[in-house]
Design a protein around this motif. Structure first.
Motif, PDB file in Angstrom:
ATOM      1  N   MET A   1     -15.938  29.588  65.909  1.00  0.00           N
ATOM      2  CA  MET A   1     -15.444  29.190  67.229  1.00  0.00           C
ATOM      3  C   MET A   1     -14.530  27.980  67.100  1.00  0.00           C
ATOM      4  SD  MET A   1     -15.238  29.803  70.414  1.00  0.00           S
ATOM      5  CE  MET A   1     -16.589  30.837  71.004  1.00  0.00           C
ATOM      6  N   GLU A   2     -14.818  27.147  66.152  1.00  0.00           N
ATOM      7  CA  GLU A   2     -14.056  25.925  65.951  1.00  0.00           C
ATOM      8  C   GLU A   2     -12.682  26.198  65.327  1.00  0.00           C
ATOM      9  OE1 GLU A   2     -15.374  21.530  64.284  1.00  0.00           O
ATOM     10  OE2 GLU A   2     -15.963  23.301  63.184  1.00  0.00           O
TER      11      GLU A   2
ATOM     12  N   PHE B   1      -5.954  24.390  69.385  1.00  0.00           N
ATOM     13  CA  PHE B   1      -6.869  25.175  70.203  1.00  0.00           C
ATOM     14  C   PHE B   1      -7.796  26.015  69.338  1.00  0.00           C
ATOM     15  CE2 PHE B   1      -4.283  23.804  73.509  1.00  0.00           C
ATOM     16  CZ  PHE B   1      -4.567  24.384  74.740  1.00  0.00           C
ATOM     17  N   SER B   2      -9.011  26.231  69.823  1.00  0.00           N
ATOM     18  CA  SER B   2      -9.863  27.253  69.236  1.00  0.00           C
ATOM     19  C   SER B   2      -9.099  28.570  69.273  1.00  0.00           C
ATOM     20  CB  SER B   2     -11.155  27.390  70.042  1.00  0.00           C
ATOM     21  OG  SER B   2     -11.762  28.646  69.810  1.00  0.00           O
ATOM     22  N   ALA B   3      -8.989  29.245  68.130  1.00  0.00           N
ATOM     23  CA  ALA B   3      -8.236  30.495  68.095  1.00  0.00           C
ATOM     24  C   ALA B   3      -8.907  31.567  68.953  1.00  0.00           C
ATOM     25  CB  ALA B   3      -8.090  30.970  66.655  1.00  0.00           C
ATOM     26  N   VAL B   4     -10.218  31.705  68.826  1.00  0.00           N
ATOM     27  CA  VAL B   4     -10.938  32.653  69.676  1.00  0.00           C
ATOM     28  C   VAL B   4     -10.724  32.294  71.137  1.00  0.00           C
ATOM     29  CG1 VAL B   4     -13.238  33.380  70.409  1.00  0.00           C
ATOM     30  CG2 VAL B   4     -12.680  33.304  67.981  1.00  0.00           C
ATOM     31  N   GLY B   5     -10.849  31.010  71.453  1.00  0.00           N
ATOM     32  CA  GLY B   5     -10.699  30.566  72.827  1.00  0.00           C
ATOM     33  C   GLY B   5      -9.310  30.813  73.381  1.00  0.00           C
ATOM     34  N   TYR B   6      -8.292  30.565  72.563  1.00  0.00           N
ATOM     35  CA  TYR B   6      -6.927  30.741  73.062  1.00  0.00           C
ATOM     36  C   TYR B   6      -6.620  32.207  73.348  1.00  0.00           C
ATOM     37  CZ  TYR B   6      -1.943  30.876  73.625  1.00  0.00           C
ATOM     38  OH  TYR B   6      -0.694  31.112  74.139  1.00  0.00           O
ATOM     39  N   PHE B   7      -6.975  33.104  72.422  1.00  0.00           N
ATOM     40  CA  PHE B   7      -6.714  34.521  72.673  1.00  0.00           C
ATOM     41  C   PHE B   7      -7.472  35.007  73.905  1.00  0.00           C
ATOM     42  CE2 PHE B   7      -5.382  34.697  68.116  1.00  0.00           C
ATOM     43  CZ  PHE B   7      -4.112  35.215  68.342  1.00  0.00           C
TER      44      PHE B   7
ATOM     45  N   LYS C   1      -8.796  36.599  64.847  1.00  0.00           N
ATOM     46  CA  LYS C   1      -9.453  36.066  66.040  1.00  0.00           C
ATOM     47  C   LYS C   1      -8.910  36.709  67.319  1.00  0.00           C
ATOM     48  CE  LYS C   1     -12.184  33.055  64.004  1.00  0.00           C
ATOM     49  NZ  LYS C   1     -12.234  33.507  62.630  1.00  0.00           N
ATOM     50  N   GLN C   2      -7.788  37.428  67.209  1.00  0.00           N
ATOM     51  CA  GLN C   2      -7.233  38.104  68.384  1.00  0.00           C
ATOM     52  C   GLN C   2      -8.166  39.221  68.856  1.00  0.00           C
ATOM     53  OE1 GLN C   2      -3.491  40.382  67.932  1.00  0.00           O
ATOM     54  NE2 GLN C   2      -2.778  39.304  69.754  1.00  0.00           N
ATOM     55  N   THR C   3      -8.658  40.028  67.919  1.00  0.00           N
ATOM     56  CA  THR C   3      -9.592  41.102  68.274  1.00  0.00           C
ATOM     57  C   THR C   3     -10.845  40.528  68.920  1.00  0.00           C
ATOM     58  OG1 THR C   3      -8.787  42.586  66.551  1.00  0.00           O
ATOM     59  CG2 THR C   3     -11.048  42.922  67.304  1.00  0.00           C
ATOM     60  N   VAL C   4     -11.359  39.439  68.365  1.00  0.00           N
ATOM     61  CA  VAL C   4     -12.576  38.818  68.906  1.00  0.00           C
ATOM     62  C   VAL C   4     -12.319  38.282  70.313  1.00  0.00           C
ATOM     63  CG1 VAL C   4     -14.234  36.951  68.591  1.00  0.00           C
ATOM     64  CG2 VAL C   4     -13.445  38.270  66.613  1.00  0.00           C
ATOM     65  N   GLY C   5     -11.198  37.566  70.503  1.00  0.00           N
ATOM     66  CA  GLY C   5     -10.881  37.048  71.829  1.00  0.00           C
ATOM     67  C   GLY C   5     -10.709  38.149  72.847  1.00  0.00           C
TER      68      GLY C   5
END
Length: 668
Positions: A132-133, A189-195, A541-545
């Protein structure tokens, strides 16, 4: 001369002053003191310029002032008043707000505070550990266009600095500020968070605020409050050992000194750094007597060194064409175990202190030269398999050309020592991160929580479902939101593929995560196809977001028709040697992604020995069998650290969660 000990709120520690210094200090303190004797009203750091407030619900604005001091708040044409309590705390609850902004928020007491550029939209708390970080900066090579197009002032992040305590909860975060997304700031930004935020902002056309509140390596129990931890006596006992702050400070000092001493001894013993001789990092050093090993790889596997700890030097000569000279270059060395200092032609081009960050070192113009160049890596192994991670990029790039650095490298042992002394991870103790990083955020109104964690609990998955169920209920209680949406990521595929069915700590955590869906208002993003076997921090991280955004649409935004998940195991029925499995979240139907037979199903008989099974889709069910198991009692799907080839999906393209099931109670 007489000396006095003087303490000032402007100083971080007491200092010793002479008589003249004392007079000057007292005079300066007097001149700096406010003329108004009333206390200055102040706000928590999170309530600041550029913040995003949660729409469509009551919003808390809080802070501190003198006991009984009157505080007035003006926002969006409305004024609210309150008075600080005897403890100096005050709080004002704003009625439900509509999405919009930017607005100005004014607070008036004995002083005045004006907050600018305030938006109203949806606020999501991001928590968990390093996945997440992981920031967008780590993904700049994979998603360059996304980063280049990131100018969106309606997506904002507040990064809560790591802070922990086992004494009592903090009342304010340790620092941070709200930042709006643009091609430069988005790198933080958190990559997961941004996507995730990008999709939510586009779909609902509202500002999205992210509170990044995650710590790499953190176990779930570190994020529970003292109240929740009472259900887990072993964790309470663990935390009790570190409640004495003086004892902790002394232990931290001793451990830090031991680690520092280890590195000093390593440097002093390192033949490659020995005084009075040419450094092994020098371009002109004569290394004709060095042995060779293939890179990537680990010296324990390829050389007589075995699993030695200490420092091993690596050296490779490369021919650089003239077209690559005189311009910026990049040296990529995958990931290295554990710490490195890397040189080109004797010049230090990069250094990294631990194994996980990708080595992508920018090389200034003038370092490369036409013809022979020398790349040298001083690689420290702290206590495991030192070397170069397999299946990563090892290359030198400049001027549109790429030189492959894989293949034989020269190596030589510089020094060997016992493993690096261990240190106590105080921040990971039960309750420490809740006290330090969640407690000070609690009054802030949220839309929901995004959680990505579990890697650090994989070795003891037996209580993970209980921990997560407790954590969700605990946070809902403290945020005073019994229905707070809680969306989380199931662990991605990781580590080497195994050819036969076997036990797996990561699969056990995934199973606990799947079962945690029994908690109302939760959602899970399956990531079995979004990992990397050789990297605990996969880049997709795009798929996860995206999958978290689908879960949010259903759980938090009430879009009941959205297919938010891949197939989820519901029940099994045994007939003869065949097991029929039923699923929820089948969407418009089940499919084998990519065609061919279903993979990663295994069955076991009464002996509990799992073997690979055949499987086929039958309508919205899956039938599983093996001729070697005439009386199946249990079935598993994708039960592995890295279940390569798992291909059960729904027709919406979402993967099935791994699971285990049996006709009797679940296998231990």
């Amino acid at each position: 001369m007489m000396h006095f000990l003087f303490s000032s709120p402007l100083l971080s520690r007491p200092v010793t002053l002479g008589r003249q210094g004392l007079v000057l200090a007292l005079l300066g303190s007097y001149l700096l003191a406010p003329t108004d004797t009333k206390a200055q009203v102040r706000l928590p750091k999170l309530v600041s310029d550029g913040m995003v407030l949660q729409r469509d619900t009551n919003v808390n604005i809080w802070g501190w002032a003198a006991p009984g001091e009157k505080v007035a708040l003006k926002f969006n044409g409305q004024t609210h008043q309150t008075a600080a309590g005897k403890d100096g705390k005050w709080q004002i609850s704003l009625p439900a707000l509509k999405a919009g902004g930017p607005y100005q928020l004014d607070i008036t007491a004995s002083n005045r505070i004006t907050l600018k550029d305030v938006l109203v939209g949806d606020v999501w708390l991001l928590s968990g550990q390093s996945n997440m970080e992981t920031p967008m900066s780590r993904l700049r090579d994979k998603f360059p266009e996304v980063i280049a197009q990131a100018a969106n002032p309606r997506i904002r992040q507040y990064e809560v600095p790591m802070a922990y305590t086992l004494q009592k909860p903090r009342t304010d975060v340790a620092g941070g500020k709200w930042i709006a997304a643009d091609p430069q700031t988005v790198l933080q930004f958190s990559a997961v968070g941004y996507f995730f935020a990008k999709e939510i902002n586009a779909k609902y056309q509202v500002p999205v605020g992210l509170i990044k509140d995650a710590v790499g390596g953190s176990p779930a129990e570190a994020w529970l409050s003292a109240d929740a931890l009472r259900q887990f006596p072993k964790y309470v006992q663990q935390a009790d050992k570190y409640r004495d702050s003086a004892q902790v400070a002394e232990l931290r000092r001793r451990e830090g000194a031991a680690v520092t001493s280890w590195y000093q001894r390593l440097y002093q013993a390192d033949q490659g750094e020995a005084r009075g001789q040419q450094k092994w990092s020098a371009a002109e050093y004569d290394a004709r007597g060095w042995a060779t090993m293939n890179v990537p790889g680990y010296w324990a596997d390829q050389t007589p060194l075995g699993p030695v700890n200490g420092v091993v030097w690596f050296r490779k000569e490369v021919e650089v064409p003239a077209a690559m000279v005189g311009q910026p270059a990049r040296l990529e060395l995958g990931t290295l175990v554990d710490a490195d200092s890397t040189y080109i032609n004797g010049q230090l081009v990069g250094t990294t202190g631990y194994q996980y960050p990708p080595r992508k070192y920018e090389v200034k113009p003038g370092v490369l030269k036409a013809g022979k160049n020398v790349v040298v890596v001083r690689l420290i192994s702290n206590g495991g398999r030192g070397g170069f991670t397999l299946d990563k990029n090892y290359q030198l790039r400049a001027g549109g050309q790429t030189l492959d650095l894989r293949g034989p490298w020269q190596y030589k042992l510089g020094a060997t020592l016992p493993p690096t002394p261990g240190t106590t991870p105080f921040q990971f103790q039960p309750g420490a991160l809740f006290n330090g990083m969640i407690a000070p955020v609690l009054p802030y109104a949220l839309k929901g929580v995004l959680w990505y964690q579990g890697e650090s609990n994989a070795g003891r998955a037996q209580d993970y479902q209980a921990l997560m169920t407790s954590l969700i209920n605990d946070w809902r209680t403290h945020f005073q939101r019994p229905d707070l949406p809680f969306l989380y990521v199931q662990l991605a595929n990781f580590m080497a593929v195994k050819s036969e069915p076997s036990e797996s700590g990561w699969a056990e955590v995934r199973e606990a995560q799947r079962r945690t869906l029994a908690v109302p208002r939760t959602g899970m993003a399956v990531a079995l196809d979004a990992g990397e076997w050789n990297d605990i921090h996969p880049l997709d991280k795009q798929t996860v977001g995206h999958r978290l955004a689908l879960a949010a649409q259903q759980v938090a935004y009430g879009e009941k028709k959205v297919v938010a998940s891949g197939p989820l195991y519901q029940s099994m029925q045994v007939s003869g040697n065949k097991v029929t499995l039923r699923f929820s979240s089948v969407g418009t139907g089940l499919q084998v992604k990519g065609g061919g037979p279903l993979k990663q199903f295994a069955v076991a008989g009464p002996d509990k020995k799992f073997v690979w099974a055949q499987a086929r889709i039958d309508g919205n069910t899956v039938v599983v069998w093996s001729d070697a198991v005439p009386s199946p009692v249990a079935v598993r799907y994708a039960w592995a650290d890295n279940p390569e080839g798992a291909n059960l999906y729904n027709k919406e393209g979402l993967p099935a969660s791994s699971f285990q099931a049996s006709v009797a109670p679940v296998l231990p």
